[in-house]
Motif scaffolding. Sequence first.
Motif, mmCIF file in Angstrom:
data_model
loop_
_atom_site.group_PDB
_atom_site.id
_atom_site.type_symbol
_atom_site.label_atom_id
_atom_site.label_comp_id
_atom_site.label_asym_id
_atom_site.label_seq_id
_atom_site.Cartn_x
_atom_site.Cartn_y
_atom_site.Cartn_z
ATOM 1 N N ASP A 18 19.168 -20.577 6.625
ATOM 2 C CA ASP A 18 19.516 -21.399 7.778
ATOM 3 C C ASP A 18 18.692 -22.672 7.732
ATOM 4 O O ASP A 18 17.716 -22.769 6.978
ATOM 5 C CB ASP A 18 19.291 -20.640 9.093
ATOM 6 C CG ASP A 18 17.845 -20.205 9.286
ATOM 7 O OD1 ASP A 18 16.988 -21.065 9.587
ATOM 8 O OD2 ASP A 18 17.553 -19.005 9.129
ATOM 9 N N GLU A 19 19.090 -23.655 8.535
ATOM 10 C CA GLU A 19 18.474 -24.984 8.478
ATOM 11 C C GLU A 19 16.976 -24.939 8.794
ATOM 12 O O GLU A 19 16.156 -25.526 8.091
ATOM 13 C CB GLU A 19 19.168 -25.938 9.460
ATOM 14 C CG GLU A 19 20.685 -25.921 9.442
ATOM 15 C CD GLU A 19 21.299 -26.375 8.131
ATOM 16 O OE1 GLU A 19 20.592 -27.008 7.329
ATOM 17 O OE2 GLU A 19 22.492 -26.072 7.910
ATOM 18 N N GLU A 20 16.612 -24.232 9.857
ATOM 19 C CA GLU A 20 15.224 -24.238 10.308
ATOM 20 C C GLU A 20 14.301 -23.572 9.296
ATOM 21 O O GLU A 20 13.220 -24.092 8.992
ATOM 22 C CB GLU A 20 15.109 -23.538 11.661
ATOM 23 C CG GLU A 20 13.692 -23.569 12.247
ATOM 24 C CD GLU A 20 13.617 -22.936 13.625
ATOM 25 O OE1 GLU A 20 12.498 -22.878 14.175
ATOM 26 O OE2 GLU A 20 14.666 -22.494 14.143
ATOM 27 N N SER A 21 14.710 -22.435 8.759
ATOM 28 C CA SER A 21 13.863 -21.712 7.816
ATOM 29 C C SER A 21 13.672 -22.490 6.519
ATOM 30 O O SER A 21 12.617 -22.420 5.882
ATOM 31 C CB SER A 21 14.458 -20.338 7.510
ATOM 32 O OG SER A 21 14.548 -19.557 8.675
ATOM 33 N N TYR A 22 14.702 -23.231 6.115
ATOM 34 C CA TYR A 22 14.627 -24.000 4.874
ATOM 35 C C TYR A 22 13.682 -25.188 4.982
ATOM 36 O O TYR A 22 13.109 -25.630 3.988
ATOM 37 C CB TYR A 22 16.026 -24.491 4.503
ATOM 38 C CG TYR A 22 16.089 -25.275 3.207
ATOM 39 C CD1 TYR A 22 15.923 -24.650 1.982
ATOM 40 C CD2 TYR A 22 16.332 -26.650 3.214
ATOM 41 C CE1 TYR A 22 15.989 -25.364 0.784
ATOM 42 C CE2 TYR A 22 16.402 -27.371 2.033
ATOM 43 C CZ TYR A 22 16.225 -26.722 0.822
ATOM 44 O OH TYR A 22 16.282 -27.435 -0.354
ATOM 45 N N ASP A 23 13.486 -25.682 6.178
ATOM 46 C CA ASP A 23 12.840 -26.977 6.377
ATOM 47 C C ASP A 23 11.313 -26.909 6.317
ATOM 48 O O ASP A 23 10.616 -27.271 7.265
ATOM 49 C CB ASP A 23 13.291 -27.594 7.703
ATOM 50 C CG ASP A 23 12.920 -29.073 7.800
ATOM 51 O OD1 ASP A 23 12.779 -29.714 6.739
ATOM 52 O OD2 ASP A 23 12.775 -29.566 8.930
ATOM 53 N N ARG A 24 10.797 -26.464 5.196
ATOM 54 C CA ARG A 24 9.360 -26.547 4.909
ATOM 55 C C ARG A 24 9.166 -26.424 3.407
ATOM 56 O O ARG A 24 9.945 -25.739 2.724
ATOM 57 C CB ARG A 24 8.576 -25.466 5.648
ATOM 58 C CG ARG A 24 8.875 -24.037 5.240
ATOM 59 C CD ARG A 24 7.955 -23.067 5.976
ATOM 60 N NE ARG A 24 8.115 -21.700 5.519
ATOM 61 C CZ ARG A 24 8.999 -20.829 6.007
ATOM 62 N NH1 ARG A 24 9.812 -21.220 6.981
ATOM 63 N NH2 ARG A 24 9.065 -19.597 5.535
ATOM 64 N N MET A 55 12.804 -34.786 9.146
ATOM 65 C CA MET A 55 12.706 -33.372 8.809
ATOM 66 C C MET A 55 11.311 -33.049 8.266
ATOM 67 O O MET A 55 10.664 -33.894 7.629
ATOM 68 C CB MET A 55 13.783 -32.996 7.798
ATOM 69 C CG MET A 55 15.183 -33.056 8.388
ATOM 70 S SD MET A 55 16.472 -32.626 7.199
ATOM 71 C CE MET A 55 17.788 -32.126 8.319
ATOM 72 N N ARG A 56 10.892 -31.809 8.519
ATOM 73 C CA ARG A 56 9.547 -31.392 8.111
ATOM 74 C C ARG A 56 9.350 -31.545 6.605
ATOM 75 O O ARG A 56 8.285 -32.000 6.170
ATOM 76 C CB ARG A 56 9.319 -29.935 8.536
ATOM 77 C CG ARG A 56 7.992 -29.343 8.083
ATOM 78 C CD ARG A 56 7.826 -27.930 8.622
ATOM 79 N NE ARG A 56 6.629 -27.305 8.080
ATOM 80 C CZ ARG A 56 6.206 -26.085 8.412
ATOM 81 N NH1 ARG A 56 6.896 -25.368 9.290
ATOM 82 N NH2 ARG A 56 5.124 -25.578 7.862
ATOM 83 N N ASN A 80 18.160 -38.086 7.592
ATOM 84 C CA ASN A 80 18.153 -36.627 7.543
ATOM 85 C C ASN A 80 19.362 -36.076 6.790
ATOM 86 O O ASN A 80 20.416 -36.704 6.728
ATOM 87 C CB ASN A 80 18.133 -36.039 8.953
ATOM 88 C CG ASN A 80 16.788 -36.205 9.630
ATOM 89 O OD1 ASN A 80 15.801 -36.603 9.001
ATOM 90 N ND2 ASN A 80 16.730 -35.913 10.912
ATOM 91 N N ALA A 83 23.939 -30.643 7.633
ATOM 92 C CA ALA A 83 23.615 -29.230 7.896
ATOM 93 C C ALA A 83 24.421 -28.324 6.966
ATOM 94 O O ALA A 83 25.376 -27.652 7.377
ATOM 95 C CB ALA A 83 23.899 -28.904 9.356
ATOM 96 N N THR A 86 24.682 -24.520 7.922
ATOM 97 C CA THR A 86 25.578 -24.318 9.060
ATOM 98 C C THR A 86 27.033 -24.484 8.645
ATOM 99 O O THR A 86 27.898 -23.670 9.013
ATOM 100 C CB THR A 86 25.238 -25.296 10.195
ATOM 101 O OG1 THR A 86 23.871 -25.113 10.573
ATOM 102 C CG2 THR A 86 26.132 -25.071 11.399
#
Length: 219
Positions: A18-24, A55-56, A80, A83, A86
């Motif tokens: 997912d987008e949030e988990s990938y963003d590091r 983005m992080r 950015n 998605a 998504t």
Amino acid sequence: MPHITLVRHGQANTTARDEESYDRLSPLGHQQAAWLGGYMRDIGDRFQRVYTGTMRRHIETASAMGAEEHADIAHDARLNEFAYFTLSQLMQEQYGLEVPTEREGFVSHLPAVLGAWERGEIEGAPESHEHFANRIQDVMQEIAAGQGRALVITSGGLIGSVLRQTLSLDVGGWAQMCLAIMNTSVHRWQMVLGQPLLTQFNGIAHLETPDRHHAQTHL
């Protein structure tokens, strides 16, 4: 004559779905970025302007590179990524298109997703393709109009879209470019008579020594 250098972020969280988990960045992603920053310092590659998305993974890459040594960093959400996680989930729900678990599977998956997105066939997409393409065109035109050499740290899909706009690629060509773009790869444009001229694609000189071959990653 304006020069623009685009850099893809370092390796991110490769196990994410997912987008949030990938963003590091992964530990290797931080190292890739540090090597790139060191390489740029060693060859005297200097920039008068530095931009990232919000983005992080963009910001972490800039920090690991030491990009603030060049200039104050401007964070712009127009840089950015789209998605993709998504959109892939929506494609699976709406059309039964399974999300690949290996890189080879994305050779057919990515153009299918991008094509459906461009045609407006994905219901509930968080952003239209038209909006994505327009915001990239707008921000790149603004950066091109500035003074001095510009460094832009962003994502592979966005870099692929800039390549698409530069080279007039179809969806299949755009997808191939996105799949080829490596982590912390360098891509350069020079503005000639107001038009962007691609002068470098997928440069990874900072990862070419034998002890760094393991760090040549795509995901």
